[in-house]
Structures are given as structure tokens and as C-alpha cells.
Design a protein around this motif. Structure first.
Motif, PDB file in Angstrom:
ATOM      1  N   ASN A 104       0.831  -1.290   0.015  1.00  0.00           N
ATOM      2  CA  ASN A 104      -0.055   0.060  -0.051  1.00  0.00           C
ATOM      3  C   ASN A 104       0.944   1.258  -0.010  1.00  0.00           C
ATOM      4  OD1 ASN A 104      -2.586  -1.220  -0.179  1.00  0.00           O
ATOM      5  ND2 ASN A 104      -2.862  -1.303   2.067  1.00  0.00           N
ATOM      6  N   ASP A 105       2.093   1.117   0.497  1.00  0.00           N
ATOM      7  CA  ASP A 105       3.063   2.464   0.757  1.00  0.00           C
ATOM      8  C   ASP A 105       3.596   2.574  -0.667  1.00  0.00           C
ATOM      9  OD1 ASP A 105       2.220   3.363   3.095  1.00  0.00           O
ATOM     10  OD2 ASP A 105       4.230   2.438   3.951  1.00  0.00           O
ATOM     11  N   GLN A 106       3.878   1.561  -1.486  1.00  0.00           N
ATOM     12  CA  GLN A 106       4.290   1.551  -2.651  1.00  0.00           C
ATOM     13  C   GLN A 106       3.429   1.949  -3.603  1.00  0.00           C
ATOM     14  OE1 GLN A 106       6.125  -2.701  -2.881  1.00  0.00           O
ATOM     15  NE2 GLN A 106       7.906  -1.651  -3.411  1.00  0.00           N
ATOM     16  N   MET A 107       2.264   1.741  -3.600  1.00  0.00           N
ATOM     17  CA  MET A 107       1.197   2.204  -4.186  1.00  0.00           C
ATOM     18  C   MET A 107       1.074   3.829  -4.191  1.00  0.00           C
ATOM     19  SD  MET A 107      -1.043   1.795  -6.576  1.00  0.00           S
ATOM     20  CE  MET A 107      -1.766  -0.072  -6.518  1.00  0.00           C
ATOM     21  N   LYS A 108       1.233   4.241  -2.989  1.00  0.00           N
ATOM     22  CA  LYS A 108       1.426   5.851  -2.779  1.00  0.00           C
ATOM     23  C   LYS A 108       2.354   6.516  -3.705  1.00  0.00           C
ATOM     24  CE  LYS A 108      -1.171   5.612   1.313  1.00  0.00           C
ATOM     25  NZ  LYS A 108      -1.068   5.707   2.943  1.00  0.00           N
ATOM     26  N   VAL A 109       3.553   5.558  -3.718  1.00  0.00           N
ATOM     27  CA  VAL A 109       4.730   6.102  -4.602  1.00  0.00           C
ATOM     28  C   VAL A 109       4.442   6.045  -5.996  1.00  0.00           C
ATOM     29  CG1 VAL A 109       7.202   5.475  -5.165  1.00  0.00           C
ATOM     30  CG2 VAL A 109       6.455   5.563  -2.869  1.00  0.00           C
ATOM     31  N   ALA A 110       3.797   4.923  -6.439  1.00  0.00           N
ATOM     32  CA  ALA A 110       3.197   4.906  -7.844  1.00  0.00           C
ATOM     33  C   ALA A 110       2.373   5.870  -8.284  1.00  0.00           C
ATOM     34  CB  ALA A 110       2.553   3.485  -7.967  1.00  0.00           C
ATOM     35  N   ARG A 111       1.320   6.241  -7.162  1.00  0.00           N
ATOM     36  CA  ARG A 111       0.331   7.477  -7.676  1.00  0.00           C
ATOM     37  C   ARG A 111       1.076   8.806  -7.606  1.00  0.00           C
ATOM     38  NH1 ARG A 111      -3.193   5.542  -3.888  1.00  0.00           N
ATOM     39  NH2 ARG A 111      -3.048   7.315  -2.111  1.00  0.00           N
ATOM     40  N   MET A 112       2.194   9.016  -6.946  1.00  0.00           N
ATOM     41  CA  MET A 112       2.966  10.237  -6.949  1.00  0.00           C
ATOM     42  C   MET A 112       3.538  10.249  -8.401  1.00  0.00           C
ATOM     43  SD  MET A 112       6.345  11.426  -5.067  1.00  0.00           S
ATOM     44  CE  MET A 112       7.329  10.056  -5.863  1.00  0.00           C
ATOM     45  N   PHE A 113       4.184   9.181  -8.794  1.00  0.00           N
ATOM     46  CA  PHE A 113       4.464   9.379 -10.255  1.00  0.00           C
ATOM     47  C   PHE A 113       3.570   9.299 -11.484  1.00  0.00           C
ATOM     48  CE2 PHE A 113       8.219   7.243  -8.944  1.00  0.00           C
ATOM     49  CZ  PHE A 113       9.342   7.430  -9.993  1.00  0.00           C
ATOM     50  N   LEU A 114       2.068   8.916 -11.102  1.00  0.00           N
ATOM     51  CA  LEU A 114       0.999   9.207 -12.020  1.00  0.00           C
ATOM     52  C   LEU A 114       0.994  10.714 -11.904  1.00  0.00           C
ATOM     53  CD1 LEU A 114      -1.142   6.009 -11.674  1.00  0.00           C
ATOM     54  CD2 LEU A 114       0.161   6.775 -13.855  1.00  0.00           C
ATOM     55  N   ASN A 115       0.999  10.977 -11.033  1.00  0.00           N
ATOM     56  CA  ASN A 115       0.531  12.740 -10.915  1.00  0.00           C
ATOM     57  C   ASN A 115       1.580  13.833 -10.824  1.00  0.00           C
ATOM     58  OD1 ASN A 115      -2.019  11.876 -10.101  1.00  0.00           O
ATOM     59  ND2 ASN A 115      -1.808  11.715  -7.996  1.00  0.00           N
ATOM     60  N   GLY A 163       4.672  13.850  -9.823  1.00  0.00           N
ATOM     61  CA  GLY A 163       5.514  14.106  -8.749  1.00  0.00           C
ATOM     62  C   GLY A 163       4.479  14.873  -7.601  1.00  0.00           C
ATOM     63  N   GLN A 164       3.377  14.797  -7.725  1.00  0.00           N
ATOM     64  CA  GLN A 164       2.521  15.452  -6.689  1.00  0.00           C
ATOM     65  C   GLN A 164       1.926  14.482  -5.788  1.00  0.00           C
ATOM     66  OE1 GLN A 164      -0.581  17.986  -8.304  1.00  0.00           O
ATOM     67  NE2 GLN A 164       0.982  19.661  -8.918  1.00  0.00           N
ATOM     68  N   ALA A 165       1.720  14.769  -4.410  1.00  0.00           N
ATOM     69  CA  ALA A 165       0.834  14.155  -3.613  1.00  0.00           C
ATOM     70  C   ALA A 165      -0.419  14.190  -3.712  1.00  0.00           C
ATOM     71  CB  ALA A 165       1.430  14.193  -1.895  1.00  0.00           C
ATOM     72  N   ASP A 166      -1.255  13.304  -2.955  1.00  0.00           N
ATOM     73  CA  ASP A 166      -2.713  13.528  -3.318  1.00  0.00           C
ATOM     74  C   ASP A 166      -3.173  14.746  -2.877  1.00  0.00           C
ATOM     75  OD1 ASP A 166      -2.729  10.737  -3.976  1.00  0.00           O
ATOM     76  OD2 ASP A 166      -3.272   9.881  -1.985  1.00  0.00           O
ATOM     77  N   ASP A 167      -2.661  15.438  -1.735  1.00  0.00           N
ATOM     78  CA  ASP A 167      -3.169  16.963  -1.420  1.00  0.00           C
ATOM     79  C   ASP A 167      -2.562  17.992  -2.450  1.00  0.00           C
ATOM     80  OD1 ASP A 167      -0.302  17.204  -0.800  1.00  0.00           O
ATOM     81  OD2 ASP A 167      -0.639  17.265   1.505  1.00  0.00           O
ATOM     82  N   GLY A 168      -1.833  17.454  -3.486  1.00  0.00           N
ATOM     83  CA  GLY A 168      -1.238  18.509  -4.533  1.00  0.00           C
ATOM     84  C   GLY A 168       0.034  19.091  -4.134  1.00  0.00           C
ATOM     85  N   ARG A 169       0.595  18.843  -3.103  1.00  0.00           N
ATOM     86  CA  ARG A 169       2.032  18.999  -3.069  1.00  0.00           C
ATOM     87  C   ARG A 169       3.254  18.553  -3.892  1.00  0.00           C
ATOM     88  NH1 ARG A 169       3.416  18.319   3.326  1.00  0.00           N
ATOM     89  NH2 ARG A 169       2.051  16.575   3.023  1.00  0.00           N
ATOM     90  N   SER A 214       9.931  17.030  -8.597  1.00  0.00           N
ATOM     91  CA  SER A 214       9.793  17.826  -9.703  1.00  0.00           C
ATOM     92  C   SER A 214       9.287  17.053 -10.988  1.00  0.00           C
ATOM     93  CB  SER A 214      10.686  18.665 -10.121  1.00  0.00           C
ATOM     94  OG  SER A 214      11.980  17.928 -10.472  1.00  0.00           O
ATOM     95  N   ALA A 215       8.324  17.325 -11.653  1.00  0.00           N
ATOM     96  CA  ALA A 215       7.976  16.841 -12.889  1.00  0.00           C
ATOM     97  C   ALA A 215       9.154  16.512 -13.780  1.00  0.00           C
ATOM     98  CB  ALA A 215       6.885  17.541 -13.510  1.00  0.00           C
ATOM     99  N   GLU A 216      10.116  17.566 -13.777  1.00  0.00           N
ATOM    100  CA  GLU A 216      11.316  17.568 -14.442  1.00  0.00           C
ATOM    101  C   GLU A 216      12.051  16.328 -14.318  1.00  0.00           C
ATOM    102  OE1 GLU A 216      14.960  18.086 -17.077  1.00  0.00           O
ATOM    103  OE2 GLU A 216      12.682  18.863 -17.176  1.00  0.00           O
ATOM    104  N   TRP A 217      12.369  16.105 -12.823  1.00  0.00           N
ATOM    105  CA  TRP A 217      13.109  14.898 -12.598  1.00  0.00           C
ATOM    106  C   TRP A 217      12.587  13.499 -12.774  1.00  0.00           C
ATOM    107  CZ3 TRP A 217      18.030  14.201 -11.432  1.00  0.00           C
ATOM    108  CH2 TRP A 217      18.366  12.867 -11.009  1.00  0.00           C
ATOM    109  N   LEU A 218      11.187  13.502 -12.873  1.00  0.00           N
ATOM    110  CA  LEU A 218      10.474  12.209 -13.172  1.00  0.00           C
ATOM    111  C   LEU A 218      10.781  12.168 -14.560  1.00  0.00           C
ATOM    112  CD1 LEU A 218       7.191  12.106 -11.216  1.00  0.00           C
ATOM    113  CD2 LEU A 218       9.453  11.357 -10.717  1.00  0.00           C
ATOM    114  N   ARG A 219      10.663  13.187 -15.572  1.00  0.00           N
ATOM    115  CA  ARG A 219      10.854  13.003 -16.689  1.00  0.00           C
ATOM    116  C   ARG A 219      12.269  12.352 -17.334  1.00  0.00           C
ATOM    117  NH1 ARG A 219      13.487  14.936 -20.769  1.00  0.00           N
ATOM    118  NH2 ARG A 219      14.545  16.733 -19.392  1.00  0.00           N
TER     119      ARG A 219
END
Length: 351
Positions: A246-257, A259-265, A269-274
Motif C-alpha cells: 500500500n505504501d508502494q502504491m502511494k509512490v506509484a500514484r505520485m509518479f502518475l500525478n 510528482g505530486q502527493a494526493d493533496d497537491g504538494r 519535480s516533474a522534470e526529474w521524473l521525466r
């Protein structure tokens, strides 16, 4: 609620559990391929749980099974998390140029000799560094000629000395060099990496505190007058990261978003994920410690847009950005991973 097809995919995973014993008594899973004296543990390990995991579509839970809250060893998925920590350093301007030699910012830890002085952070992040030396009792040659499930077959026997190439010109999956990257990142931050990981990533994404990242018994160093432990990028020789599905899923969700957490933080950076998801010129199925499904090579049943965090045993985090699909599965027999991904994709597309 989950569809019947998704439940069938979940049952397929449960029916194809890893061949590794659930108890750590006996032969450690990755050591049959290691020649002595490197076929032993340098750090603690613990028993594993059953096949477990979770599936989400656009952040909406579709299924979970097994013990998704159990903190289990995740092996080389810790490498991907090291790349995330490099992103934290990048975003904080501690690592402004990944093409800069490591020795410029962290001298005196094994990057200063003639061969290693040209090793860059990007080389380490793409496993093309050809770094030579010993890290906490393990020489780089321990993983020379190591076979990778998604790379070319090695030209020699594991553990034999391989003539080194110029840094940046040869790809090799090498855990010793990854551990050297971890050591370098710790010196760059001036703090133990688990502290940084918890503060910069896990807490912002709302992860639990039910995880730990520990090093080898001999991996203690002096860091600014403080005795701290360097952590490995896997559990090849023990230690490593224990974390729940479940914690790994939260990391995955951050990638899909982006680089943002569920609360928008903005956590990363999206640049680093790119950058992390940019194919390596030498091996296009690899990014910054992430497996890319370039041309459908890694897992043919998954879309080419997919990418994966993969650990021995086997643990998988699968992210399919076009569908906003994220899947975490632990202790799945890797011989059946592609079929499982195909079943999940078919089920999701039928929703």
C-alpha cells in the motif's frame, strides 16, 4: 468494486507465488548465482509474506489481496527509490548537474582515482558507471558478468574479472556500484538516507511509518562527527528496504500525478521524473534505475508506455500512464509476471 476479470487476475497471481521459501532459513534466494565468498549475507533479513498487492485506476482502488499492509523486503525496487532521492537532491540544488563527476561534490569516498574520477551521477543512475573498487567489503567484480532478465546475456561467468570500459560506455546491473551511489548520496545530503526518504518522500505522500531501510552490519561511517549507516539499493547481501504494497502504491500514484502527493504538494519535480523515464542510450529499456517497456520488450503483454520498478523475489510496481493504471504485486513468480500483467490490462480495459 472489482470486476470478475480483475478478481481472476488476482487469483492468477495468488496461484503463481514465488518459488522462494517464505522463511529465511536455508539458501538466500539470490545467492545460488553468486560464487564464494560473495554468496553470504552482510546484513539482516526477515521472513516474507504471501503474494500480496493492489490495483488502482486513476487513483481509484480496484483490488487488493494478501497482506498489503505488511512491510516486506522489496529488493531492487530500492534502486528506484535511490533515484527518487537523487531527485530530491536535484530539486534542492544539491545536485544541479547529473553529468558532473561525483568526485567534485563528494571527494574522498572512492571516486578520486584516475579511472573513477570521470564517473558521473548519471552514469551511476543508469548503471553505466564502470566504477571500480570495494564498497563495504564487496568488490565491484562480485557482480561482473551478472545476468539480467532484460539485458543481453553476459559474455563471462559471474564474479570473473571483466576488463573495464570507459565510464558511460557499458551497461551492467551491478549492486556494488549501486551501493556506492547510495554512499555518495548520503554524503551529498550529509544525512542518513532513510531520514531524507522519510522526510522528503514518505511523509508528504501520506505513507505509513511501517517501513525500514537498513544497511549491512559493517556499513557504518563517520558523517560530520555522527556515526551513521549507509543503506544498500537492494537486499542482495541483506539489509535493504522493507515496505508495504500500500505504501508502494502511494509512490506509484505520485509518479502518475507528475510528482505530486494526493493533496497537491509537489514532492518531486516533474522534470526529474521525466529524466528518470528517459531511455538510456546504451539500453533503451532502462532509465534512471527504472525499467522502461521500450517497444514492449520488457513485458510484451503491457503497453510500450509502461514502466516498472522491479525487485528479486519477485516484486513489481507497474505504472501505465496512458490508462492511469498502477499495480503493485509482491512475491509473484517472475515466469508468470507477463501473463499477470496481460490479464490485468484486459480486465481494466473491459471496465
Amino acid at each position: 468494486m472489482s470486476s470478475v476479470d480483475i478478481q481472476q487476475a488476482v487469483q492468477f497471481a495468488i496461484d503463481h507465488e514465488s518459488l522462494w521459501d517464505r522463511s529465511v532459513d536455508g539458501v538466500w534466494g539470490v545467492h545460488p548465482n553468486d560464487p564464494p565468498p560473495w554468496n553470504r549475507l552482510f546484513g539482516p533479513v526477515h521472513d516474507r509474506g504471501p503474494v500480496s498487492g493492489a490495483i488502482e485506476l486513476d487513483g481509484r482502488p480496484l483490488a487488493s489481496w494478501g497482506e498489503p499492509d505488511r512491510a516486506d523486503l522489496t529488493f531492487s525496487i530500492a534502486k528506484t527509490y535511490l533515484a527518487l532521492l537523487a531527485g530530491v537532491a536535484y530539486d534542492r540544488d544539491l545536485l544541479p548537474d547529473v553529468d558532473e563527476p561525483v568526485c567534485v561534490r563528494v571527494p574522498g569516498i572512492g571516486f578520486d582515482d584516475a579511472h573513477n574520477a570521470s564517473v558521473t551521477w548519471a552514469h551511476l543512475l543508469t548503471q553505466t558507471s564502470e566504477w571500480q573498487g570495494e564498497c563495504f567489503g564487496l568488490p565491484d567484480r562480485a557482480d561482473h558478468y551478472r545476468a539480467s532478465a532484460f539485458g543481453k546475456p553476459p559474455a563471462g561467468k559471474k564474479g570473473q574479472v571483466r576488463p573495464l570500459e570507459t565510464p558511460g560506455t557499458h551497461w551492467e546491473y551491478n549492486d556494488v556500484r549501486i551501493n556506492q551511489l547510495s554512499l555518495a548520496l548520503m554524503h551529498l545530503f550529509g544525512r542518513p538516507l532513510p531520514e531524507v526518504f522519510g522526510e522528503a518522500i514518505m511523509k508528504p505522500i501520506g505513507a505509513s511509518e511501517n517501513w525500514q531501510w537498513i544497511g549491512y552490519d559493517n556499513a557504518w561511517v563517520d558523517l560530520g562527527g555522527r556515526r551513521v549507516q549507509s543503506v544498500p539499493g537492494g537486499t542482495h547481501w541483506g539489509g535493504g528496504l522493507s515496505i508495504s504494497a500500500n505504501d508502494q502504491m502511494k509512490v506509484a500514484r505520485m509518479f502518475l500525478n507528475q510528482g505530486q502527493a494526493d493533496d497537491g504538494r509537489q514532492v518531486i519535480s516533474a522534470e526529474w521524473l521525466r529524466r528518470m523515464l528517459t531511455p538510456c542510450a546504451i539500453l533503451p529499456t532502462y532509465g534512471y534505475l527504472v525499467w522502461l517497456n521500450h517497444q514492449g520488450i520488457v513485458f510484451p503483454s503491457a503497453p510500450a508506455s509502461s514502466y516498472f520498478f522491479i525487485g528479486a523475489g519477485s516484486s513489481f510496481t507497474w505504472i501505465e500512464p496512458e490508462r492511469r493504471l498502477s499495480v503493485v504485486v509482491r512475491w509473484l513468480n517472475p515466469a508468470h509476471a507477463d501473463a499477470f500483467f496481460g490479464q490485468v490490462l484486459k480486465a481494466v480495459d473491459a471496465l
